[in-house]
Scaffold this active site. Structure first.
Site, PDB file in Angstrom:
ATOM      1  N   HIS A  44      -8.653 -24.256 119.865  1.00 56.65           N
ATOM      2  CA  HIS A  44      -7.414 -24.708 119.228  1.00 56.65           C
ATOM      3  C   HIS A  44      -6.972 -26.062 119.777  1.00 56.65           C
ATOM      4  CE1 HIS A  44      -3.862 -23.659 116.773  1.00 56.65           C
ATOM      5  NE2 HIS A  44      -3.219 -24.441 117.622  1.00 56.65           N
ATOM      6  N   ASP A  46      -4.304 -29.376 118.435  1.00 55.72           N
ATOM      7  CA  ASP A  46      -3.325 -29.790 117.426  1.00 55.72           C
ATOM      8  C   ASP A  46      -3.274 -31.295 117.202  1.00 55.72           C
ATOM      9  OD1 ASP A  46      -1.709 -27.558 116.222  1.00 55.72           O
ATOM     10  OD2 ASP A  46      -1.529 -26.991 118.318  1.00 55.72           O
ATOM     11  N   GLU A 147      -3.323 -22.442 111.068  1.00 57.97           N
ATOM     12  CA  GLU A 147      -2.471 -21.741 112.030  1.00 57.97           C
ATOM     13  C   GLU A 147      -1.206 -21.211 111.352  1.00 57.97           C
ATOM     14  OE1 GLU A 147      -0.647 -22.275 116.531  1.00 57.97           O
ATOM     15  OE2 GLU A 147      -1.008 -24.056 115.318  1.00 57.97           O
ATOM     16  N   HIS A 174       2.404 -17.618 112.577  1.00 60.58           N
ATOM     17  CA  HIS A 174       2.785 -18.530 113.654  1.00 60.58           C
ATOM     18  C   HIS A 174       3.991 -17.869 114.316  1.00 60.58           C
ATOM     19  CE1 HIS A 174       4.216 -22.279 115.700  1.00 60.58           C
ATOM     20  NE2 HIS A 174       2.928 -22.263 116.022  1.00 60.58           N
ATOM     21  N   HIS A 220      -0.447 -15.177 118.232  1.00 60.09           N
ATOM     22  CA  HIS A 220       0.859 -15.231 117.559  1.00 60.09           C
ATOM     23  C   HIS A 220       1.270 -13.944 116.849  1.00 60.09           C
ATOM     24  CE1 HIS A 220       2.055 -19.494 118.028  1.00 60.09           C
ATOM     25  NE2 HIS A 220       0.762 -19.779 117.944  1.00 60.09           N
ATOM     26  N   HIS A 241      -5.971 -19.087 121.024  1.00 60.38           N
ATOM     27  CA  HIS A 241      -5.260 -19.758 122.126  1.00 60.38           C
ATOM     28  C   HIS A 241      -4.202 -18.801 122.705  1.00 60.38           C
ATOM     29  CE1 HIS A 241      -3.028 -20.590 118.456  1.00 60.38           C
ATOM     30  NE2 HIS A 241      -2.036 -21.197 119.085  1.00 60.38           N
ATOM     31  N   ASP A 310      -5.114 -25.527 123.472  1.00 57.17           N
ATOM     32  CA  ASP A 310      -3.859 -25.824 122.781  1.00 57.17           C
ATOM     33  C   ASP A 310      -3.376 -27.241 123.063  1.00 57.17           C
ATOM     34  OD1 ASP A 310      -1.845 -25.243 121.006  1.00 57.17           O
ATOM     35  OD2 ASP A 310      -0.788 -23.828 122.283  1.00 57.17           O
TER      36      ASP A 310
END
Length: 420
Positions: A44, A46, A147, A174, A220, A241, A310
């Protein structure tokens, strides 16, 4: 005499320091060797969201060779020996019921364009075979993970379309419930449970993801959802993650009983580097992250652990893991702690490759199964921003409701106008 003693002590300290430095160099050399043999696969990152926030996805306005305001750029990727990356196609929860699908498609698009702009660094990938091909070419295999289940707008057709665009995992939630699954905040008590885990449509999503060959990501979600999916999925799952709850009791982390079930079902937990999930505080160190690797290995075996940093999705990262380039130091720390070469290579990438191959195998076994075209019940998604085309009774109900409202207003007007 005293001067001789001081000299001897000083010499001993120097020798000890040199020995320690030599040992550290040996661990790092070994880490780099293992990373040259097995791709580091991170679950993961971003960076695509940073491209959205900082540049509105206008790639002509940014050079990933010189970008310095993110955890991730091309020099850091190369220094960190990043063999494969699941780039996150993330959009916030406040897009739910609005433009989540469009925004997600734009994030998928920017990942594709990133690979096209830097073909010497990135190779777009959708399979375990692609990852190994990119690794043999000294490129970073670039995969897409969406995600948050809000990104498919409760539509199996949208899920299938995103798969065709190259998406290879979906994080079920999420930090918001969707019309079909509960998110991790339910376990904190700050969000109400709406589905007691998965709704009937949520279970359809799991079955369809198995059929497609899409990885199911349980980062999540609530513990209830974790257990429901682990019980019903034909394919192993990932936590792209997340870290160990017993080391840091944060509800985003994975409890020991679930770790054991992940082992029994052949899945993987990819350790998150966010300080709040590592130490449950604002500060953390590389050693603290290694504690999560150790704990997961102790409870469920080295065959279920991986890397899920992450980066560029969190505001605080550990000392020693300040950006993507620092990951080899974590590999060296695991070796220093007694991890064998085989265990380190499993964590680097072999575990994730095994999971992907099994998911692909399940997909092949379900090739004769038709796509699920039963839509979510309209009442579960009805809103002022959603039309009801295709639902046979929804329009009738809406018309009757409008007629009833009009009759009520007319009646109120007559009563108001009538003399006392």
């Amino acid at each position: 005499m005293l001067s001789k003693v001081i000299s001897a002590v000083y010499l001993a300290l120097c020798v000890n320091s040199c020995v320690l430095a030599f040992a550290e160099d040996l661990y790092m050399s070994k880490a780099l060797r293992l990373m040259s043999e097995t791709p580091l696969i991170d679950g993961h990152n971003d960076l695509p969201w940073q491209l959205r926030q900082k540049f509105n996805n206008e790639l002509n306005k940014v050079d990933l060779n010189t970008l310095s305001s993110t955890h991730t750029n091309i020099p850091k990727i190369k220094e960190g020996r990043l063999g494969a990356q699941f780039w996150s196609a993330y959009v916030p929860c406040d897009t739910q019921y609005k433009d989540a699908v469009r925004q997600t498609l734009e994030q998928i698009d920017v990942i594709h364009r990133m690979c096209q702009k830097y073909p010497e660094t990135f190779m777009f990938a959708t399979s375990s075979q692609d990852i190994m091909e990119a690794f043999s070419m000294n490129k970073t295999a670039s995969l897409i993970g969406v995600e948050g289940g809000h990104s498919i707008d409760s539509s199996l057709a949208t899920l299938r379309t995103m798969y065709q665009l190259g998406v290879r995992y979906l994080t079920l939630t999420h930090s918001c419930n969707t019309p079909w699954v509960d998110n991790w905040l339910v376990d904190t008590g700050s969000d109400p449970s709406q589905h007691n885990g998965l709704s009937p449509f949520g279970k359809q999503v799991i079955v369809e993801m198995n059929r497609l060959g899409m990885l199911i990501d349980l980062a999540h979600v609530t513990v209830t959802v974790m257990k429901q999916v682990l019980d019903m999925s034909k394919a192993p799952v990932i936590f792209s993650h997340s870290s160990a709850y017993s080391v840091c009791p944060h509800k985003r982390n994975v409890p020991d009983d679930v770790l054991r079930t992940v082992n029994e079902t052949g899945g993987i937990i990819m350790v998150n580097f966010y300080n709040d999930y590592v130490t449950c505080s604002r500060t953390a160190t590389l050693s603290d992250v290694a504690d999560h690797f150790d704990h997961i290995k102790k409870v469920a075996g080295a065959g279920v652990v991986g890397f899920g940093g992450d980066y560029d999705g969190v505001s605080r990262v550990p000392e020693g893991l300040e950006d993507v380039s620092k990951v080899p130091s974590l590999v060296a720390e695991l070796l220093k702690r007694g991890w064998t070469d085989e265990e380190v290579k499993a964590a680097l990438g072999e575990n994730l490759l095994r999971v992907m191959k099994e998911v692909e195998k399940v997909r092949e076994s379900l090739k004769a199964t038709d796509p699920d075209d039963l839509p979510i019940p309209y009442d579960a998604v009805k809103s002022s921003c959603r039309t009801s085309y295709g639902y046979p009774n929804a329009g009738v109900v809406a018309s009757l409701s409008t007629l009833a409202l009009m009759l009520t207003l007319v009646l109120q007007a007559l009563i108001t106008l009538s003399p006392l």
